[in-house]
Every structure is written in C-alpha cells, then in structure tokens.
Design a protein around this motif. Structure first.
Motif, PDB file in Angstrom:
ATOM      1  N   ASP A   1       3.373 -55.443 -65.114  1.00  0.00           N
ATOM      2  CA  ASP A   1       2.019 -55.999 -64.899  1.00  0.00           C
ATOM      3  C   ASP A   1       0.931 -55.457 -65.828  1.00  0.00           C
ATOM      4  O   ASP A   1      -0.220 -55.270 -65.405  1.00  0.00           O
TER       5      ASP A   1
ATOM      6  N   LYS B   1      -2.440 -59.493 -60.458  1.00  0.00           N
ATOM      7  CA  LYS B   1      -1.410 -59.245 -61.464  1.00  0.00           C
ATOM      8  C   LYS B   1      -1.308 -60.466 -62.374  1.00  0.00           C
ATOM      9  O   LYS B   1      -1.528 -61.589 -61.925  1.00  0.00           O
ATOM     10  N   PRO B   2      -0.949 -60.263 -63.642  1.00  0.00           N
ATOM     11  CA  PRO B   2      -0.782 -61.427 -64.522  1.00  0.00           C
ATOM     12  C   PRO B   2       0.429 -62.261 -64.102  1.00  0.00           C
ATOM     13  O   PRO B   2       1.355 -61.751 -63.463  1.00  0.00           O
ATOM     14  N   ASP B   3       0.421 -63.523 -64.481  1.00  0.00           N
ATOM     15  CA  ASP B   3       1.618 -64.344 -64.294  1.00  0.00           C
ATOM     16  C   ASP B   3       2.767 -63.704 -65.063  1.00  0.00           C
ATOM     17  O   ASP B   3       2.579 -63.265 -66.207  1.00  0.00           O
ATOM     18  N   PRO B   4       3.975 -63.644 -64.474  1.00  0.00           N
ATOM     19  CA  PRO B   4       5.098 -62.938 -65.112  1.00  0.00           C
ATOM     20  C   PRO B   4       5.404 -63.396 -66.535  1.00  0.00           C
ATOM     21  O   PRO B   4       5.792 -62.581 -67.381  1.00  0.00           O
ATOM     22  N   GLU B   5       5.219 -64.693 -66.830  1.00  0.00           N
ATOM     23  CA  GLU B   5       5.554 -65.180 -68.173  1.00  0.00           C
ATOM     24  C   GLU B   5       4.635 -64.594 -69.257  1.00  0.00           C
ATOM     25  O   GLU B   5       4.986 -64.567 -70.438  1.00  0.00           O
ATOM     26  N   LYS B   6       3.459 -64.110 -68.848  1.00  0.00           N
ATOM     27  CA  LYS B   6       2.535 -63.524 -69.820  1.00  0.00           C
ATOM     28  C   LYS B   6       3.000 -62.148 -70.303  1.00  0.00           C
ATOM     29  O   LYS B   6       2.490 -61.632 -71.297  1.00  0.00           O
TER      30      LYS B   6
ATOM     31  N   VAL C   1      -5.586 -61.677 -67.191  1.00  0.00           N
ATOM     32  CA  VAL C   1      -6.225 -62.002 -65.908  1.00  0.00           C
ATOM     33  C   VAL C   1      -7.710 -62.265 -66.134  1.00  0.00           C
ATOM     34  O   VAL C   1      -8.299 -61.788 -67.104  1.00  0.00           O
TER      35      VAL C   1
END
Length: 198
Positions: free
Chosen positions: A111, A126-131, A162
């Motif tokens: 993250d 948290k950021p999107d996982p793909e980022k 984010v």
C-alpha cells in the motif's frame, strides 16, 4: 493611473511567485533543519539521506524543525531490504510516539501511497491494488504529496495513488517526518526533497 495599475500588478505577481518558491528541505550535505527521534540510524552519505535500522529495531523518525500546513512536497526514495517506511505530514513526535498521518512507503503489495493515521484510526485509505505496479522496488521512485486544507493527494512515479479528504487532517498541525518502521532490517535512501508552500 495606468502606471500605478501596472506597478500593483507587478507587485502582486512577484508576491505570488515568491509564495510558490520551492524550498530545499535537504541540502545534500548534512541533516541541518532536521531532528532525529529515536535510536535508529539517520545519516548522510554520497549526497543521500540514509535511514537504517539500529540495534534496538524500533521506530525512528527524522523530522523537520519547521511546521508546514499547506504544501506540495516532492522527494525520491529507494528501498533496500524490507524498506518499510513513510512520509508523515502535519505530525508531532513525543519520544518515538508520533501523532499524525503517514503516506506509506513500503515493499510491493503493502500500500505505498496510502494514508495511515498513527495511534488513531489506522488505515484511512489504501490505493487500488493495480496501482502498486507504479512502485519500482530497489530503484529510485518519485513521490509527490499535496496537502491543502482537508485534502491529501499522493503520487508515485506520476501515478495518483490516493485522493482523500478528511476534516481531522485539515485541523492537523506539525512537521514533516521520514520514518523507519520497527522490526529491524530496514534501509531506505532519500534525495531531492523539496517543498512548495500553497
């Protein structure tokens, strides 16, 4: 009258330009302007700030002497070993207990760019996982954090991680801190740390 108007416009433009001037937070030579909190290692080597776990394997912070409210901060980091770290905004430290908000710097899958409130609500976003693929582990990464009023936006290598609005962050007061997480085995390098007041 026309001359007076031109002079006034010139002064206004000069004031705006001065207000947006970038400030170097790290001079590339020593830790002047910073305070070390805790027993973990913070030192300058080859023009870089090096943060490294010490024998106590505890939390450690390197904080600015000044407090900053609304700003854009740009920096570069490179992680070795565990690399778990972060950049705190509007934060204060008592011993090694920090009050404030951390923009995460961590190994892949953990993250980086997310916002965590220490000794409070925990993870706020948290950021999107793909980022996560924006992070270059073991290489230099560029991070930008924009803090303005209630809003915090983080970027890693040009990718927005984010964009978060929070009333409590908006009321926060304090400095900027770099962190070493506890647990030991952490080493992170930092360079080109600049700040622009907003």
């Amino acid at each position: 009258m026309k001359k007076l108007l031109i002079v006034c416009l010139f002064l206004l433009l000069a004031q705006v330009s001065f207000g947006q001037k970038k400030e170097k937070l790290f001079n590339g030579k020593d830790l002047m302007g910073w305070i070390v909190y805790g027993t973990e290692k913070w030192y300058v080597e080859n023009g870089l700030i090096v943060s490294e776990s010490g024998p106590d394997k505890g939390y450690g912070y390197l904080g600015t002497e000044k407090h900053y409210k609304n700003f854009e901060i740009n920096l570069e980091f490179k992680q070795e070993a565990d690399g778990n770290s972060g950049v705190f905004i509007r934060s204060t430290v008592d011993g090694t207990k920090v009050s404030g908000w951390q923009v995460e710097v961590a190994p892949p899958g953990n993250d980086t760019g997310g916002i965590y409130e220490s000794y409070g609500r925990g993870w706020l976003i948290k950021p999107d996982p793909e980022k996560d693929k924006a992070l270059k582990y073991g290489d230099w990464n560029k991070m930008k954090i924009v803090v303005n009023g209630d809003r915090v936006t983080s970027y890693v290598n040009g990718v927005q991680m984010v964009d978060y609005t929070d009333e409590k962050i908006g009321k926060g007061e304090g400095g900027i801190l770099l962190q070493i997480h506890d647990g030991g085995g952490i080493k992170v390098y930092w360079r080109n740390i600049t700040l622009k007041a907003l």
